[in-house]
Design a protein around this motif. Sequence first.
Motif, PDB file in Angstrom:
ATOM      1  N   TYR A  64       1.025  -1.308   0.136  1.00 55.57           N
ATOM      2  CA  TYR A  64       0.100   0.050  -0.059  1.00 55.57           C
ATOM      3  C   TYR A  64       0.677   1.258  -0.083  1.00 55.57           C
ATOM      4  O   TYR A  64       0.318   2.404  -0.358  1.00 55.57           O
ATOM      5  CB  TYR A  64      -1.105  -0.126   1.289  1.00 55.57           C
ATOM      6  CG  TYR A  64      -1.968  -0.990   1.105  1.00 55.57           C
ATOM      7  CD1 TYR A  64      -2.859  -1.224  -0.169  1.00 55.57           C
ATOM      8  CD2 TYR A  64      -2.224  -2.272   1.895  1.00 55.57           C
ATOM      9  CE1 TYR A  64      -3.749  -2.259  -0.235  1.00 55.57           C
ATOM     10  CE2 TYR A  64      -2.806  -3.344   1.611  1.00 55.57           C
ATOM     11  CZ  TYR A  64      -3.467  -3.270   0.501  1.00 55.57           C
ATOM     12  OH  TYR A  64      -4.563  -4.360   0.222  1.00 55.57           O
ATOM     13  N   ARG A  68       0.150   4.376  -2.640  1.00 58.66           N
ATOM     14  CA  ARG A  68       0.010   5.647  -2.245  1.00 58.66           C
ATOM     15  C   ARG A  68       0.878   6.450  -2.859  1.00 58.66           C
ATOM     16  O   ARG A  68       0.514   7.677  -3.550  1.00 58.66           O
ATOM     17  CB  ARG A  68       0.276   5.758  -0.609  1.00 58.66           C
ATOM     18  CG  ARG A  68       0.087   7.431  -0.136  1.00 58.66           C
ATOM     19  CD  ARG A  68       0.604   7.557   1.049  1.00 58.66           C
ATOM     20  NE  ARG A  68       2.238   7.509   1.105  1.00 58.66           N
ATOM     21  CZ  ARG A  68       2.944   8.356   0.603  1.00 58.66           C
ATOM     22  NH1 ARG A  68       2.559   9.399  -0.101  1.00 58.66           N
ATOM     23  NH2 ARG A  68       4.352   8.181   0.648  1.00 58.66           N
ATOM     24  N   ASP A  72      -0.326   9.583  -5.449  1.00 55.70           N
ATOM     25  CA  ASP A  72      -0.115  10.684  -5.188  1.00 55.70           C
ATOM     26  C   ASP A  72       0.567  11.379  -6.488  1.00 55.70           C
ATOM     27  O   ASP A  72       0.468  12.537  -7.134  1.00 55.70           O
ATOM     28  CB  ASP A  72       1.056  10.834  -4.118  1.00 55.70           C
ATOM     29  CG  ASP A  72       0.606  10.582  -2.920  1.00 55.70           C
ATOM     30  OD1 ASP A  72      -0.813  10.726  -2.892  1.00 55.70           O
ATOM     31  OD2 ASP A  72       1.288  10.582  -1.904  1.00 55.70           O
TER      32      ASP A  72
END
Length: 87
Positions: A64, A68, A72
């Motif tokens: 994860y 992320r 982003d």
Amino acid sequence: MAYNITVNNKKENVMSNGTPFEDLVIGSESEEVHNRFGGDSCVLPPQAVAVYDLIMGAESLGHYETVRRGCDWFRENFPNEYMILLD
């Protein structure tokens, strides 16, 4: 080779391939990518296809932090496509 940049008051590394991922294999052609839930689609340049594929693979493996970082990057560089494919 990595470059340090600041995004939202946070230092991030950006590799020479323009993504936050070193050793990412980037193809040479744009591709149409479909949202896996709703079926909407958009055409992504090779760099974005590579990051999208990495996000999908990392999610399936439970990595994860990579998801992320990829999301982003996508939000910053391809906000419209992010909304279609990943939001």
